[in-house]
Design an enzyme around this catalytic site. Structure first.
Site, PDB file in Angstrom:
ATOM      1  N   ASP A 170       0.830  -1.202   0.000  1.00  0.00           N
ATOM      2  CA  ASP A 170       0.000   0.000   0.000  1.00  0.00           C
ATOM      3  C   ASP A 170       0.870   1.260   0.000  1.00  0.00           C
ATOM      4  OD1 ASP A 170      -2.306  -1.611   0.164  1.00  0.00           O
ATOM      5  OD2 ASP A 170      -2.132  -1.700   2.342  1.00  0.00           O
ATOM      6  N   HIS A 197      -5.401  -3.344   5.425  1.00  0.00           N
ATOM      7  CA  HIS A 197      -4.838  -3.743   4.129  1.00  0.00           C
ATOM      8  C   HIS A 197      -5.937  -4.259   3.204  1.00  0.00           C
ATOM      9  CE1 HIS A 197      -1.858  -4.989   1.260  1.00  0.00           C
ATOM     10  NE2 HIS A 197      -2.139  -6.275   1.383  1.00  0.00           N
TER      11      HIS A 197
END
Length: 333
Positions: A170, A197
């Protein structure tokens, strides 16, 4: 058409050079190679196991192996003896094992398969290398990290400092997308990404980007959406061929390298990770952490958030709470 092995090795070597171009040297072994990463005082390298090394992410992430890699093909994870042999004496265990996302699937769709895999592997870790630092990559990370924690608690080996969910991809995506908007090199950009996530739980703090900058509301919407849905973008682009592999391997290597630098005593090693936390009321949360010899040595606060980020945080926490509970319930049921 499959690329020649030498071409793949060259690509991986180039990726490795981006991680720490001044300090990392590849040893030419004729296969994927090893990083020359030694502890202070010239001691031998750390022992690293990659569970799921025969999958899409594992082969490239073998770059982090300091000694001969401990490889465990996914079909063998049910063989307790092989698992224990692979784990004995390990100091860092990386878990990319499991099935990848396919078009139309969410990370939660992976739960029923990957949850059992992570449970089995963590039972082996608790028995054979209870003091190892564990990097969980297997999705859904928002649930598999709580599963790992519950397994370790049952075994009496849980150390919250040593269990980390890998959210580095990310951050890598956020740095890349922000760099594109700013016209900078991604290596010169640092975007804190907090929360979890998956989808809306991925919260990029664009007000805290380094170097300091500002974005229009339209740019904030675009960047936030693309960072949150980067995984889905890849899954759809691959049209059934799986999910992110080389980019996830790069992120796995980058994060494992940070853990190893912490283990050898380097100072100022700070990365984002999904860990046991008191930053919010949730038991697990991703934020910046300082890594050291014992794993997570400091969890950074979120800092000042703007109104857009505060709203995003509330959305993230609501979904994250359910995902965490799902993982806990899987073990306690």
């Amino acid at each position: 058409m499959m690329q020649p092995r030498s071409d793949v090795n060259q690509r991986i070597a180039r990726i490795s050079a981006h991680l720490d171009p001044q300090n990392h040297q590849m040893e030419d072994t004729g296969s994927l190679g090893r990083l020359n990463c030694r502890a202070k005082g010239g001691a031998s390298g750390f022992k690293v196991a990659i569970l799921g090394a025969a999958g899409g992410i594992g082969p490239a992430s073998r770059l982090v192996d300091e000694d001969e890699p401990s490889r465990l093909p996914p079909p063998s994870i049910r063989r307790q003896q092989q698992l224990e042999e692979a784990l004995t004496g390990m100091e860092l265990v990386i878990i990319p094992a499991g099935v990848p996302r396919k078009p139309g699937m969410t990370r939660d769709d992976l739960f029923n398969i990957n949850a059992g895999i992570v449970k089995t592997l963590c039972e082996g870790i608790a028995k054979c290398c209870p003091n190892a630092i564990v990097n969980v990559i297997s999705n859904p990370v928002n649930s598999t990290v709580p599963i790992a924690a519950e397994v370790f608690k049952k075994a009496g080996t849980f150390d919250p400092k040593r269990l980390l969910g890998v959210t580095m991809l990310d951050v890598v995506r956020a740095n890349t997308f922000v760099a594109e908007v700013l016209g900078l090199d991604p290596r010169d950009v640092d975007v804190p990404v907090v929360g979890g996530h998956a989808g809306v739980t991925i919260l990029p703090l664009l007000s805290q980007v380094k170097p300091p900058c500002s974005f229009t509301p339209k740019e904030v919407d675009y960047l936030t959406d693309r960072i949150q849905n980067g995984g889905t973008e890849v899954v759809e682009a691959k049209a059934g061929a799986g999910s992110a592999t080389l980019s996830m391997a790069y992120a796995a290597v980058k994060f494992a390298d940070a853990c190893l630098r912490g283990l050898r005593g380097d100072s100022g090693v700070v990365e984002c990770a999904f860990v046991a936390s008191q930053v919010t009321e949730l038991p697990f949360f991703a934020s910046k952490v300082r890594l050291g010899r014992t794993g997570v040595e400091e969890i950074h606060p979120l800092g000042l958030l703007n109104e857009y980020e505060r709203t995003g945080l509330e959305k993230a926490k609501k979904e994250l709470a359910a995902s965490i509970q799902k993982g806990v319930t899987f073990i306690r049921k």
